[in-house]
Design a protein around this motif. Structure first.
Motif, PDB file in Angstrom:
ATOM      1  N   MET A 176       0.850  -1.190   0.000  1.00 24.10           N
ATOM      2  CA  MET A 176       0.000   0.000   0.000  1.00 24.10           C
ATOM      3  C   MET A 176       0.883   1.236   0.000  1.00 24.10           C
ATOM      4  N   LYS A 177       0.324   2.318  -0.446  1.00 22.85           N
ATOM      5  CA  LYS A 177       0.990   3.620  -0.363  1.00 22.85           C
ATOM      6  C   LYS A 177       0.307   4.439   0.728  1.00 22.85           C
ATOM      7  N   VAL A 178       1.133   5.076   1.532  1.00 21.77           N
ATOM      8  CA  VAL A 178       0.630   5.910   2.619  1.00 21.77           C
ATOM      9  C   VAL A 178       1.110   7.333   2.397  1.00 21.77           C
ATOM     10  N   TYR A 179       0.180   8.291   2.471  1.00 14.64           N
ATOM     11  CA  TYR A 179       0.502   9.697   2.220  1.00 14.64           C
ATOM     12  C   TYR A 179       0.169  10.529   3.454  1.00 14.64           C
ATOM     13  N   ALA A 180       0.985  11.565   3.666  1.00 17.90           N
ATOM     14  CA  ALA A 180       0.736  12.530   4.735  1.00 17.90           C
ATOM     15  C   ALA A 180       1.187  13.902   4.264  1.00 17.90           C
ATOM     16  N   PRO A 181       0.414  14.950   4.518  1.00 26.39           N
ATOM     17  CA  PRO A 181       0.807  16.295   4.070  1.00 26.39           C
ATOM     18  C   PRO A 181       2.041  16.783   4.822  1.00 26.39           C
ATOM     19  N   LYS A 182       2.894  17.486   4.110  1.00 25.02           N
ATOM     20  CA  LYS A 182       4.094  18.052   4.726  1.00 25.02           C
ATOM     21  C   LYS A 182       3.711  19.184   5.668  1.00 25.02           C
ATOM     22  N   ARG A 183       4.430  19.283   6.765  1.00 26.18           N
ATOM     23  CA  ARG A 183       4.105  20.285   7.778  1.00 26.18           C
ATOM     24  C   ARG A 183       4.491  21.686   7.345  1.00 26.18           C
ATOM     25  N   GLU A 184       5.502  21.807   6.531  1.00 27.77           N
ATOM     26  CA  GLU A 184       5.981  23.120   6.131  1.00 27.77           C
ATOM     27  C   GLU A 184       5.924  23.271   4.612  1.00 27.77           C
ATOM     28  N   GLY A 185       5.865  24.521   4.164  1.00 32.51           N
ATOM     29  CA  GLY A 185       5.811  24.800   2.731  1.00 32.51           C
ATOM     30  C   GLY A 185       4.400  24.982   2.226  1.00 32.51           C
ATOM     31  N   ARG A 186       4.283  25.480   1.033  1.00 28.39           N
ATOM     32  CA  ARG A 186       2.987  25.730   0.418  1.00 28.39           C
ATOM     33  C   ARG A 186       2.656  24.608  -0.560  1.00 28.39           C
ATOM     34  N   VAL A 187       1.367  24.424  -0.797  1.00 26.74           N
ATOM     35  CA  VAL A 187       0.921  23.388  -1.720  1.00 26.74           C
ATOM     36  C   VAL A 187       1.209  23.827  -3.149  1.00 26.74           C
ATOM     37  N   ASN A 188       1.889  22.975  -3.895  1.00 25.36           N
ATOM     38  CA  ASN A 188       2.173  23.231  -5.304  1.00 25.36           C
ATOM     39  C   ASN A 188       0.982  22.759  -6.133  1.00 25.36           C
ATOM     40  N   PHE A 196       3.194  16.125  -0.426  1.00 31.60           N
ATOM     41  CA  PHE A 196       2.928  15.023   0.494  1.00 31.60           C
ATOM     42  C   PHE A 196       4.175  14.184   0.690  1.00 31.60           C
ATOM     43  N   ASN A 197       4.354  13.690   1.905  1.00 32.97           N
ATOM     44  CA  ASN A 197       5.326  12.639   2.159  1.00 32.97           C
ATOM     45  C   ASN A 197       4.642  11.301   1.904  1.00 32.97           C
ATOM     46  N   SER A 198       5.368  10.345   1.407  1.00 38.53           N
ATOM     47  CA  SER A 198       4.757   9.056   1.092  1.00 38.53           C
ATOM     48  C   SER A 198       5.701   7.919   1.466  1.00 38.53           C
ATOM     49  N   ALA A 199       5.120   6.742   1.638  1.00 38.86           N
ATOM     50  CA  ALA A 199       5.897   5.538   1.940  1.00 38.86           C
ATOM     51  C   ALA A 199       5.082   4.330   1.523  1.00 38.86           C
ATOM     52  N   SER A 200       5.765   3.209   1.326  1.00 36.83           N
ATOM     53  CA  SER A 200       5.113   1.951   0.985  1.00 36.83           C
ATOM     54  C   SER A 200       5.116   1.040   2.197  1.00 36.83           C
ATOM     55  N   THR A 201       4.054   0.279   2.370  1.00 41.43           N
ATOM     56  CA  THR A 201       3.945  -0.613   3.517  1.00 41.43           C
ATOM     57  C   THR A 201       3.160  -1.859   3.156  1.00 41.43           C
ATOM     58  N   PHE A 202       3.506  -2.969   3.776  1.00 46.08           N
ATOM     59  CA  PHE A 202       2.799  -4.230   3.615  1.00 46.08           C
ATOM     60  C   PHE A 202       2.081  -4.575   4.916  1.00 46.08           C
ATOM     61  N   ILE A 203       0.914  -5.186   4.796  1.00 43.41           N
ATOM     62  CA  ILE A 203       0.167  -5.591   5.990  1.00 43.41           C
ATOM     63  C   ILE A 203       0.764  -6.870   6.559  1.00 43.41           C
ATOM     64  N   SER A 204       1.063  -6.842   7.855  1.00 40.59           N
ATOM     65  CA  SER A 204       1.537  -8.057   8.522  1.00 40.59           C
ATOM     66  C   SER A 204       0.434  -8.711   9.350  1.00 40.59           C
ATOM     67  N   GLY A 205      -0.577  -7.918   9.712  1.00 38.63           N
ATOM     68  CA  GLY A 205      -1.674  -8.462  10.504  1.00 38.63           C
ATOM     69  C   GLY A 205      -2.837  -7.495  10.552  1.00 38.63           C
ATOM     70  N   VAL A 206      -3.945  -7.952  11.110  1.00 38.17           N
ATOM     71  CA  VAL A 206      -5.159  -7.138  11.251  1.00 38.17           C
ATOM     72  C   VAL A 206      -5.651  -7.291  12.691  1.00 38.17           C
ATOM     73  N   PHE A 207      -5.963  -6.169  13.364  1.00 39.26           N
ATOM     74  CA  PHE A 207      -6.468  -6.231  14.738  1.00 39.26           C
ATOM     75  C   PHE A 207      -7.949  -5.895  14.772  1.00 39.26           C
ATOM     76  N   ALA A 208      -8.609  -6.320  15.827  1.00 41.63           N
ATOM     77  CA  ALA A 208     -10.034  -6.029  16.015  1.00 41.63           C
ATOM     78  C   ALA A 208     -10.308  -5.781  17.492  1.00 41.63           C
ATOM     79  N   VAL A 209     -10.600  -4.526  17.837  1.00 43.41           N
ATOM     80  CA  VAL A 209     -10.975  -4.159  19.196  1.00 43.41           C
ATOM     81  C   VAL A 209     -12.472  -4.338  19.392  1.00 43.41           C
ATOM     82  N   ASN A 210     -13.200  -4.517  18.268  1.00 39.55           N
ATOM     83  CA  ASN A 210     -14.663  -4.586  18.255  1.00 39.55           C
ATOM     84  C   ASN A 210     -15.279  -3.257  18.664  1.00 39.55           C
TER      85      ASN A 210
END
Length: 417
Positions: A176-188, A196-210
């Motif tokens: 999956m790709k995960v995006y988060a807006p940068k804290r500083e600077g103006r939007v181009n 946006f800052n971005s990163a790739s991640t794989f799921i290792s598990g799924v939790f359920a608090v109900n």
């Protein structure tokens, strides 16, 4: 035992000249007993549901959570925060970063709360107990085997509802790709993706608090990844979460930590972290008690009728007592105690029955919620609390005293002649 109470006690079990009085008195006591038992059972079931949800939250929430009094984040490099690690009452210290980001997978974009956790998170909470798919692993990076130099992927653990929205499981090989807006600077506006800052991640598990609050919105990632996405330094966090040592009093520990770190921080225990939920539970419990009191008040009206009939039946006895020197106060107290004893008898029977049924449900689960995976527990949860038993007893006896006082207060010696 004074004279008035002794005579009232004999009247309670003595045979009356009219059998209808015995029947009405029995019905009055039975009505009070049924309502009393119902109050004990209902309050115990509400306690059971509250304790069940509390256990669910405890698998995800820490004992104490420290946040900034103003702003979203704070520095963990200060002396007062670092001193938390050495406190005897603190067993586990953990820093977290919690912000909103955007998850993209297979053409779907879902906003989520990304919570970055460190290596101590498994010691801080019982997260392993609520993993329903795969395993918990976020503080581990791995090579995807593509051979591309420097291409590393993070692991993540989303909530069950969030995973369903994305249509992904722990066994899916894609990332999956995960995006988060940068804290500083103006939007181009020409290249908004550069904002946006971005990163790739794989799921290792799924939790359920109900609980939808967590299952539909949260995804756990590593603390370094969260800090990178949200432009936090290695000494910045949105919260410090603590697990207390066994046997430590939470109120005393919270007070000690508040004095140590000062007014620039907010310290919350488990209940305060879920303040809205527990307030709703308290309001529901209060409304239930008020409703049951009204029902009990109606049932107590039978005592007024039975006591009025008893006054007529014991008219000659009252005259004899007057001739022996008894005054109005003595005669009033006899019938006052008589009506109250009827209520007390019903209260004792009701309390015993309610406690017995509640403990039976707690241990044997007689009444079922249903079967299937949609139910967290198979039977109604029950938790009997001494405070509730005492509250019910006080309310029932107080209303019984009121119901007996109403007809007895107008009784005089002249009225029985």
């Amino acid at each position: 035992m004074n004279v008035s109470l002794r005579i009232a006690w004999r009247y309670l079990f003595a045979k009356k000249s009219h059998n209808a009085i015995n029947i009405v008195s029995g019905v009055s006591a039975a009505g009070v007993a049924v309502v009393t038992a119902a109050m004990v059972i209902v309050l115990s079931v509400m306690n059971g549901f509250g304790a069940l949800v509390e256990r669910m939250f405890s698998a995800f929430d820490p004992d104490l959570k420290i946040t900034a009094a103003e702003g979203k984040y704070f520095s963990t490099a200060t002396d007062e925060i670092q001193q938390l690690r050495s406190l005897e009452c603190v067993e586990v210290y953990s820093e977290t970063v919690e912000e909103t980001g955007l998850i993209e997978f297979a053409g779907k974009q879902v906003p989520a709360i990304l919570k970055g956790v460190d290596d101590n998170f498994t010691k801080l909470t019982a997260i392993d107990s609520i993993i329903v798919d795969g395993s918990f692993s976020v503080n581990e990076r791995f090579d995807d085997g593509s051979g591309v130099l420097g291409r590393m992927f993070e692991r993540s653990v989303p909530g069950l509802g969030l995973a369903n929205q994305l249509g992904i499981t722990a066994h899916y090989a894609g990332g999956m790709k995960v995006y988060a807006p940068k804290r500083e600077g103006r939007v181009n506006m020409l290249r908004p993706d550069k904002s946006f800052n971005s990163a790739s991640t794989f799921i290792s598990g799924v939790f359920a608090v109900n609980q939808t609050k967590y299952d539909d919105k949260y995804m756990l990632v590593s603390l370094p990844l969260a800090r990178m996405l949200f432009d936090y330094s290695d000494t910045e966090a949105t919260a410090v979460e603590l697990r207390l040592a066994p046997g430590v009093n939470m109120k005393k520990a919270k007070r000690q930590i508040e004095q140590l770190i000062g007014e620039g921080y907010v310290v919350k225990n488990r209940y305060e972290q879920q303040e809205d939920f527990f307030k709703i539970m308290q309001v529901e419990k209060a409304l239930t008690i008020i409703l049951m009191i009204f029902i009990l008040l109606i049932a107590s009206f039978n005592i007024i009728g039975s006591l009025s009939m008893l006054m007529i039946d014991k008219r000659e006895d009252a005259v004899v007592l007057r001739n022996l020197g008894a005054d109005n106060a003595v005669i009033k107290r006899i019938f006052l105690y008589e009506g109250w004893l009827v209520s007390a008898l019903g209260a004792v029977v009701g309390l015993l029955a309610g406690v017995a049924i509640s403990f039976g449900q707690q241990h044997f689960g007689w009444i079922k919620l249903g079967t299937g995976t949609e139910y967290i527990v198979s039977a109604y949860p029950v938790e009997v609390q001494a405070a509730d038993i005492a509250l019910v007893a006080v309310v029932v006896l107080a209303l019984g005293w009121l119901a007996a006082w109403i007809p007895s207060r107008k009784l005089t010696i002249d009225s029985v002649e």
